[in-house]
Design a protein around this motif. Structure first.
Motif, short mmCIF file in Angstrom:
data_model
loop_
_atom_site.label_atom_id
_atom_site.label_comp_id
_atom_site.label_asym_id
_atom_site.label_seq_id
_atom_site.Cartn_x
_atom_site.Cartn_y
_atom_site.Cartn_z
N VAL A 1 34.28 -21.00 -28.33
CA VAL A 1 34.08 -21.65 -29.48
C VAL A 1 34.40 -23.62 -28.91
O VAL A 1 34.00 -24.15 -29.56
CB VAL A 1 35.13 -20.99 -30.37
N SER A 2 35.32 -22.97 -28.29
CA SER A 2 35.40 -24.28 -28.12
C SER A 2 34.64 -25.11 -27.25
O SER A 2 34.02 -26.24 -27.05
CB SER A 2 37.04 -24.70 -27.14
N LEU A 3 33.68 -24.70 -26.56
CA LEU A 3 32.23 -25.30 -25.48
C LEU A 3 31.46 -25.37 -26.86
O LEU A 3 30.73 -25.76 -27.20
CB LEU A 3 31.65 -23.87 -24.61
N LEU A 4 30.85 -24.20 -27.58
CA LEU A 4 29.71 -24.76 -28.52
C LEU A 4 29.58 -24.83 -30.02
O LEU A 4 28.97 -24.75 -30.85
CB LEU A 4 28.58 -22.58 -28.16
N GLY A 5 31.09 -24.94 -29.96
CA GLY A 5 31.54 -24.83 -31.76
C GLY A 5 31.35 -22.65 -32.47
O GLY A 5 30.96 -22.53 -31.65
N LYS A 6 31.56 -23.25 -34.22
CA LYS A 6 31.44 -21.14 -34.22
C LYS A 6 30.35 -21.51 -34.16
O LYS A 6 30.05 -20.17 -34.60
CB LYS A 6 32.46 -21.44 -35.49
N THR A 7 29.73 -22.41 -35.27
CA THR A 7 28.10 -21.52 -35.08
C THR A 7 27.47 -21.35 -34.08
O THR A 7 26.59 -20.00 -33.91
CB THR A 7 27.35 -22.87 -35.46
N GLY A 8 27.31 -22.03 -32.91
CA GLY A 8 27.14 -22.11 -31.18
C GLY A 8 27.55 -20.83 -30.63
O GLY A 8 26.44 -19.68 -30.28
N ALA A 9 28.88 -20.45 -30.58
CA ALA A 9 29.54 -19.53 -30.81
C ALA A 9 28.96 -17.80 -31.08
O ALA A 9 28.92 -17.10 -30.49
CB ALA A 9 31.18 -18.81 -30.99
N ARG A 10 28.21 -17.82 -33.03
CA ARG A 10 27.98 -16.50 -33.56
C ARG A 10 26.90 -16.45 -32.98
O ARG A 10 26.10 -15.05 -32.39
CB ARG A 10 28.30 -17.00 -34.64
N LYS A 11 25.66 -17.98 -32.60
CA LYS A 11 24.62 -17.73 -32.28
C LYS A 11 24.21 -16.45 -31.71
O LYS A 11 23.94 -15.38 -30.28
CB LYS A 11 23.60 -19.21 -32.31
#
Length: 784
Positions: free
Chosen positions: A739-749
């Protein structure tokens, strides 16, 4: 409000007047026998091109109908695949998009789609597999609409999981997905050929969200009002609210629902309010007015039909048929209008005339269900009163009249349109006969016979003999319905089984105190029991137990030591993970961590105690080949050592920003290897081949990383009560997360990408491993 109601009444009157003009035209065909003469010649000519595919020529043909790949292979071998695919795709362009099949651009698109599908089939792909969640997500990645797909997947599952028993959840899910797919298809068809990638992504994203907004009306308005969930007064109140919402183009003030339905109705109100707002805000005024006008017309026609009762002996033909024409046309025009793009008047006209053809076919297919429910349709009413009311129109005769009108006046005798319409009609009768049996079919045909015996004999001859009249979308619909029902049942079975296994495993996890030993020495067993008795999910031993039982058919008593060892190893890792020198966690499994209750030194000793007890249990696997047990112990020792390396990586990552690749490697060591061990340990005892082992390793690798990504999301979105451990610990420890690296949206993807990789690995394994699909879904759906 009176002005609005007057305006709405005018909307319906205009639609009804148009429907009446169409109906009177059809009646004129009936009265002068135009349709039967023309249609007999058409079917006779059409029959000639179908002579080579009489069922008697291919013994065993019907057996192939139950198998997707087998049926398509049969068609390919007989040289029928091209026509089958072209007819199936043409049907969708005609039915859902209102296209003129003789149009050059439409022909080119149909040919393009046919070649794509044919290539996929020739590669050995299963059509139904292309609709698996992982396959759909791969499509979403290509279209760059992953976020919209994740959003709608969560929505669809929330809705179908919440549906009361009075609803057919599998049917509701299929209908909702079909509606979304229809709007997406409409969006892609509306795109100009020179659209940029960004414009395409924006349009598809919008279509997914608006498709859901419209699709949700089927379970939450139509199905709800058709069910007996609400009382008569509640139905009336709810219906008035929906009518007000449509007229005002905004969610109304909802009433406060009481009793057992309160939670469900609050969900209904929340989702419908959001849906109406979403549709309203994404339209320009002109297109918004057009959409809500069609929505009102559809809703009103449904209400008129719903109010009918079979006990009423005096309905006129107009009262029976006009609402059917109106609702069947408006239902398709709504899908075209929900995006606010549809400006093709000729397509709208074709869809208007086509609607009753489709509706009469559906009503015939549902005849016995409608009879049992006491619903009024052209078929149920005619069959109930035909002997008392000679004025009633035979709906089966009208159906063939509509077919004549469509072929000659809407599609100008286009050969491909004729092929689609006639094949669809014959196929519908064949499916009815296959479902209900020859005897019932013949009884209904006798009841629905009309004046032209020659035409009827020809129709029945084609029903008896023709085989090449199938459609891909009908096969997919059946497969999806069956798949959703099977999934629903399997999910319930797996959930019950997990609950049972968790309870049985809990009963195994207890160390008795040796009263002959000094009490202070026995604190370690007390500490071990404290750690083991928390609200653990027992996911690892459950997975191992299921593999051992479902795949290798091992006896429970034989495998018990292995199950115990897995949970002992896992619990030991959590104790070490929580220590002040490592994560310094204060809550685990809903209770204070072990070092908080006792002390750090005893917690360390308890962790070591549990790892040794795990090895002891593995060495107690007496009912297996000793060489395999030794191999298992070596493997378990290796995995434990590797997981220690993972924890070391984790500790080293504090205060240091990691890359996504580094995090994935660390997750595999910390979590994926634990999943791998759960799957591979019984496999080692069974002595499976190297390829199968590798697929299990691949599955565990991606499932473990997806699990950790979900943990990272829960760490920022959950709370200690629901998680069973302290939330926000990654931020406190200044540790890099997905989450800290990708953000919540990026982490979900990224989580979904690993889900797809795990699902694709699972598809390479034998069918006995299918239950892992539900374990995988649990990993990404869980809230704690």
């Amino acid at each position: 409000m009176k002005i609005e109601n007057s305006k709405a009444s005018n909307w319906y009157k205009q639609a009804e007047d148009k429907a009446n003009q169409y109906f009177q035209t059809l009646l004129s065909y009936l009265k002068n026998n135009k349709s039967t003469t023309i249609l007999y010649k058409e079917i006779l000519m059409w029959k000639r091109s179908h002579r080579a595919i009489l069922g008697a020529m291919y013994p065993g043909y019907d057996k192939r109908l139950v198998n997707d790949k087998g049926y398509l292979s049969w068609l390919a071998n007989k040289g029928k695949l091209d026509r089958y695919l072209e007819r199936s795709i043409s049907y969708i362009y005609l039915r859902d998009l209102g296209k003129n099949l003789s149009d050059k651009e439409t022909k080119e698109r149909i040919t393009h789609e046919k070649q794509k599908l044919k290539h996929s089939i020739e590669q050995g792909d299963s059509i139904i597999d292309q609709f698996r969640l992982s396959a759909i997500y791969r499509w979403a990645q290509k279209e760059a609409v992953e976020e919209a797909l994740i959003w709608v997947w969560n929505k669809v599952n929330t809705i179908t999981d919440a549906l009361p028993k009075a609803f057919d959840a599998a049917h509701a899910k299929r209908k909702l997905i079909k509606t979304i797919a229809g709007v997406v298809m409409q969006a892609l068809d509306d795109l100009p050929n020179d659209s940029t990638k960004g414009e395409r992504t924006k349009q598809v994203d919008k279509a997914i969200r608006l498709g859901y907004a419209y699709g949700i009306t089927y379970p939450f308005i139509d199905d709800l009002l058709d069910s007996d969930l609400l009382s008569s007064s509640e139905q009336e109140t709810f219906s008035m609210m929906i009518e007000t919402a449509i007229i005002n183009q905004a969610a109304p003030r909802w009433t406060k629902w009481q009793g057992n339905n309160q939670q469900f109705m609050e969900l209904v109100q929340h989702e419908l309010s959001a849906a109406i707002a979403s549709i309203a805000e994404k339209h320009q005024k002109e297109t918004k007015d057009q959409f809500f006008e069609q929505a009102y017309v559809f809703f009103k026609s449904q209400e008129l039909d719903r109010a009918k009762t079979l006990q009423n002996t005096e309905y006129t033909n107009e009262a029976i048929y006009l609402p059917v024409i109106v609702k069947s046309a408006s239902s398709r025009l709504i899908v075209r209008g929900v995006l606010g793009n549809a400006k093709d008047h000729s397509s709208n006209e074709r869809m208007f005339y086509y609607g009753i053809y489709n509706q009469l076919s559906d009503d015939f297919a549902d005849l016995f269900d409608d009879m049992e429910a006491g619903a009024v349709t052209p078929y149920t009413y005619y069959l109930t009163y035909k002997d008392q009311r000679p004025d009633l129109i035979n709906p089966f005769e009208l159906y063939w009249t509509v077919i004549t009108y469509l072929i000659h006046h809407v599609y100008q005798a286009d050969e491909q349109a004729k092929e689609v319409i006639l094949a669809r009609a014959i196929n519908g009768l064949r499916r009815f006969k296959a479902k209900h049996g020859k005897k019932k079919y013949q009884q209904i045909m006798h009841e629905l016979k009309f004046g032209d015996n020659k035409l009827q004999r020809l129709i029945q001859q084609m029903v008896e003999k023709a085989t090449d009249v199938d459609f891909l979308d009908k096969r997919l619909r059946d497969d999806m319905s069956q798949s959703f029902r099977q999934e629903q049942q399997e999910k319930a079975d797996i959930t019950r089984e997990i609950k049972r296994l968790r309870q049985e495993i809990n009963e195994l996890l207890y160390f008795s105190n040796n009263k002959q030993v000094n009490d202070s020495a026995e604190k370690i067993t007390d500490a071990a029991n404290y750690s083991l008795q928390g609200s653990g999910k027992r996911l690892r031993p459950i997975m191992s137990w299921m593999v051992a039982e479902k795949v290798y058919h091992f006896d429970k008593d034989a495998i018990t030591p292995l199950l115990k060892s897995l949970e002992l190893m896992h619990t030991a890792s959590l104790i070490f993970d929580d220590l002040p020198a490592q994560d310094n966690a204060t809550i685990r499994r809903g209770r204070p961590t072990l070092h908080e209750v006792y002390n750090t030194a005893l917690a360390e000793l308890t962790g070591l105690f549990l790892t040794q007890q795990a090895t002891y249990e593995q060495a107690s696997l007496k009912k297996f080949d000793p060489e395999k047990v030794l191999e298992l112990i070596r493997y378990a020792s290796h995995i434990t050592a590797e997981m220690c390396k993972g924890q070391a990586m984790d500790l080293a990552s504090k205060e240091t920003e990691q890359t996504v690749a580094q995090l994935e490697t660390m997750c595999y060591y910390k979590t994926g290897m634990g999943f791998e061990a759960s799957l591979l340990m019984p496999a080692i005892l069974a002595g499976i081949n190297t390829n199968e082992k590798q697929q299990l390793i691949d599955f565990a690798y991606h499932a473990g990383i997806a699990f950790q990504m979900k943990d990272d999301l829960l760490d920022v979105e959950g709370d200690a009560t629901t998680l069973g451990k302290s939330s926000g610990m990654d931020q406190v420890n200044n540790r890099s997360t997905f989450v800290s690296l990708l953000g919540k949206t990026g982490a979900r993807k990224k989580m979904w990408e690993h889900y797809c990789d795990a699902e694709e690995a699972l598809m390479q394994l034998p069918e006995a491993y299918h239950f892992l699909h539900y374990i995988l879904l649990y990993l990404i759906k869980r809230v704690n």
